[in-house]
Scaffold this motif. Structure first.
Motif, PDB file in Angstrom:
ATOM      1  N   SER B  56     -31.820 -11.997 -15.474  1.00 25.67           N
ATOM      2  CA  SER B  56     -32.028 -10.611 -15.026  1.00 25.67           C
ATOM      3  C   SER B  56     -30.766  -9.775 -15.234  1.00 25.67           C
ATOM      4  O   SER B  56     -30.849  -8.571 -15.477  1.00 25.67           O
ATOM      5  CB  SER B  56     -32.455 -10.578 -13.556  1.00 25.67           C
ATOM      6  N   LEU B  87     -30.581  -8.536  -7.717  1.00 18.58           N
ATOM      7  CA  LEU B  87     -31.653  -7.644  -7.234  1.00 18.58           C
ATOM      8  C   LEU B  87     -31.067  -6.382  -6.609  1.00 18.58           C
ATOM      9  O   LEU B  87     -31.619  -5.293  -6.749  1.00 18.58           O
ATOM     10  CB  LEU B  87     -32.562  -8.384  -6.247  1.00 18.58           C
ATOM     11  N   HIS B  99     -37.777  -4.388 -16.639  1.00 17.55           N
ATOM     12  CA  HIS B  99     -38.904  -4.972 -15.899  1.00 17.55           C
ATOM     13  C   HIS B  99     -38.736  -6.483 -15.827  1.00 17.55           C
ATOM     14  O   HIS B  99     -38.764  -7.164 -16.852  1.00 17.55           O
ATOM     15  CB  HIS B  99     -40.222  -4.612 -16.583  1.00 17.55           C
ATOM     16  N   VAL B 100     -38.535  -6.974 -14.622  1.00 22.41           N
ATOM     17  CA  VAL B 100     -38.274  -8.403 -14.431  1.00 22.41           C
ATOM     18  C   VAL B 100     -39.537  -9.069 -13.882  1.00 22.41           C
ATOM     19  O   VAL B 100     -39.984  -8.740 -12.771  1.00 22.41           O
ATOM     20  CB  VAL B 100     -37.092  -8.624 -13.461  1.00 22.41           C
ATOM     21  N   VAL B 102     -40.844 -12.332 -12.397  1.00 24.12           N
ATOM     22  CA  VAL B 102     -40.393 -13.603 -11.822  1.00 24.12           C
ATOM     23  C   VAL B 102     -41.593 -14.537 -11.759  1.00 24.12           C
ATOM     24  O   VAL B 102     -42.529 -14.294 -10.991  1.00 24.12           O
ATOM     25  CB  VAL B 102     -39.792 -13.414 -10.416  1.00 24.12           C
ATOM     26  N   ALA B 128     -36.910  -8.683  -2.761  1.00 22.15           N
ATOM     27  CA  ALA B 128     -36.723  -7.603  -3.747  1.00 22.15           C
ATOM     28  C   ALA B 128     -36.868  -6.242  -3.066  1.00 22.15           C
ATOM     29  O   ALA B 128     -36.068  -5.323  -3.302  1.00 22.15           O
ATOM     30  CB  ALA B 128     -37.736  -7.752  -4.882  1.00 22.15           C
ATOM     31  N   VAL B 133     -35.220  -2.466  -4.256  1.00 22.34           N
ATOM     32  CA  VAL B 133     -36.004  -2.190  -5.474  1.00 22.34           C
ATOM     33  C   VAL B 133     -37.247  -1.405  -5.065  1.00 22.34           C
ATOM     34  O   VAL B 133     -38.002  -1.833  -4.191  1.00 22.34           O
ATOM     35  CB  VAL B 133     -36.408  -3.508  -6.185  1.00 22.34           C
ATOM     36  N   VAL B 136     -41.937  -2.838  -6.677  1.00 17.87           N
ATOM     37  CA  VAL B 136     -42.116  -4.290  -6.709  1.00 17.87           C
ATOM     38  C   VAL B 136     -43.609  -4.570  -6.608  1.00 17.87           C
ATOM     39  O   VAL B 136     -44.297  -3.958  -5.787  1.00 17.87           O
ATOM     40  CB  VAL B 136     -41.400  -4.976  -5.524  1.00 17.87           C
ATOM     41  N   THR B 156     -40.530  -2.446 -11.576  1.00 20.74           N
ATOM     42  CA  THR B 156     -39.212  -2.984 -11.923  1.00 20.74           C
ATOM     43  C   THR B 156     -39.193  -4.500 -11.738  1.00 20.74           C
ATOM     44  O   THR B 156     -38.622  -5.224 -12.549  1.00 20.74           O
ATOM     45  CB  THR B 156     -38.127  -2.344 -11.026  1.00 20.74           C
ATOM     46  N   VAL B 157     -39.790  -4.969 -10.662  1.00 17.86           N
ATOM     47  CA  VAL B 157     -39.850  -6.408 -10.401  1.00 17.86           C
ATOM     48  C   VAL B 157     -41.297  -6.796 -10.108  1.00 17.86           C
ATOM     49  O   VAL B 157     -41.975  -6.132  -9.321  1.00 17.86           O
ATOM     50  CB  VAL B 157     -38.946  -6.805  -9.210  1.00 17.86           C
TER      51      VAL B 157
END
Lengths: 184, 191
Positions: B56, B87, B99-100, B102, B128, B133, B136, B156-157
């Motif tokens: 990340s 984060l 854009h993560v 997980v 997150a 963030v 999420v 974003t996450v």
């Protein structure tokens, strides 16, 4: 008197940042250090000035900064990471298995604490003794910067990092800001 | 029970199929990189082969300097937990183009399937959010994944609850230098 000392410090901070910019650095990630506080202020101010193309991205831990700088390098930037020498311990794996593995350019501006003769903070001594060994282990070309006449080396160290796609490091000591014997 | 979860490899394939062309991809070491390689290898992929925890962060640095490209990161639950500060940095400094995803399989799959913190009490969605963030999303099935991918703006996450496939993905035969060179050429010269 205090104001004169502050002004002198500011001039040295600015000389360091100017040498970094002459070395073509356009991306700085950082973990704070009191010795580099003035340098960080300048970098932060420059990054807010749209005419200068400098990105500043503060991080929470040095290893994270190695990752952020790797991404910036892949994206075409010339990154630098500012940290205290304790951070070299926090980031050794990343310097080896990311920066070196992929041959990425990275310049490190490291404040050199805990050197022999600076035993006032005992907790800094172990990393002080290990600093140059760690830099050697990660294959970094490094130089100790302790006089104002040494600061120009920052420019060439940065350029080498990007030309040869390797790690280079400038180890700046507190003596640099105290020269010439102002406080001692 | 397990079979009702999304499979990691299918998640990667679905995301890559939907987003290829407009995005570049960074993958966590181990099975996620190997699955990405065997699904759709190409110069738009950067496989992180070492430095566990930093996928990340690489994505954050890349997205900060690439204004006109979207950066997709495939991270894992155990690996992002190694680098939770990331984060916070993403919350405070990330641009809209990061854009993560997980892939939360609740284990250290590549090292023998040991339980990760999310198999116990730890909730990455809440972490997150609490890190600051804004966007999420939590995804637990295909329908939710497609909703996220077809939305106006990618979060974003995205925490994707999934499980590992039975097939062990092949080792990536490319050298690190080759991976870097073709990725940088792709970014800076197109195609």
């Amino acid at each position: 008197m205090e104001r004169i000392v502050t002004r002198r410090k500011k001039i040295i901070d600015r000389t360091i940042v100017d040498a970094m910019l002459r070395g073509n650095i356009d991306f700085v990630s950082s973990v704070p250090c009191s010795l580099l506080a003035g340098v960080l202020d300048d970098i932060s101010n420059f990054s807010n000035d749209r005419r200068r193309k400098l990105i500043h991205l503060p991080v929470t831990r040095e290893e994270e900064g190695v990752g952020v700088c790797a991404g910036a390098y892949l994206g075409g930037s010339r990154p630098a990471l500012l940290m205290q020498n304790s951070g070299l311990g926090n980031s050794t794996n990343a310097l080896l298995s990311l920066t070196n593995l992929y041959k990425l350019g990275l310049f490190l501006l490291v404040s050199f604490r805990g050197r022999v003769g600076e035993e006032d903070i005992e907790a800094q001594m172990p990393m002080g003794g290990a600093t140059e060994k760690i830099l050697s282990v990660v294959g970094a070309k490094s130089r100790v910067i302790e006089r104002q006449t040494d600061v120009g080396a920052i420019e060439s160290l940065a350029k080498i990092a990007y030309q040869k796609e390797q790690i280079t490091a400038a180890l700046v000591t507190s003596a640099l800001w105290n020269e010439p014997g102002e406080t001692q | 029970m397990k079979s009702s979860f999304l499979i990691t490899r299918d998640v990667i394939e679905t995301i890559v199929n939907r987003l290829s062309g407009t995005c570049v991809f960074i993958s966590n070491l181990g099975y996620r990189s190997r699955e990405l390689y065997s699904t759709a290898d190409g110069p738009d992929k950067f496989y992180m082969l070492g430095s566990m925890g930093l996928a990340s962060s690489i994505g954050l640095g890349l997205s900060a300097v690439l204004e006109n490209r979207e950066v997709i990161v495939f991270d894992g639950d155990a690996s992002i937990i190694m680098n939770l500060g990331s984060l916070g940095s993403i919350a405070n400094f990330a641009c809209k183009n990061l854009h993560v995803f997980v892939l939360d399989n609740r284990s250290n799959a590549s090292t023998g399937g040991q339980n990760s913190p999310t198999a116990m009490r730890t909730d990455l969605f809440k972490i997150a959010k609490a890190a600051g963030v804004d966007k999420v999303a939590r995804v637990t099935d295909k329908r939710a994944l497609m909703l996220v991918l077809n939305g106006k703006e990618l979060p974003t996450v995205v925490i994707v609850r999934c499980t590992d496939s039975n097939i062990i993905p092949p080792v990536i035969p490319l050298s690190p230098i080759r991976i870097k060179k073709r990725f940088m050429e792709y970014l800076h010269h197109g195609e």
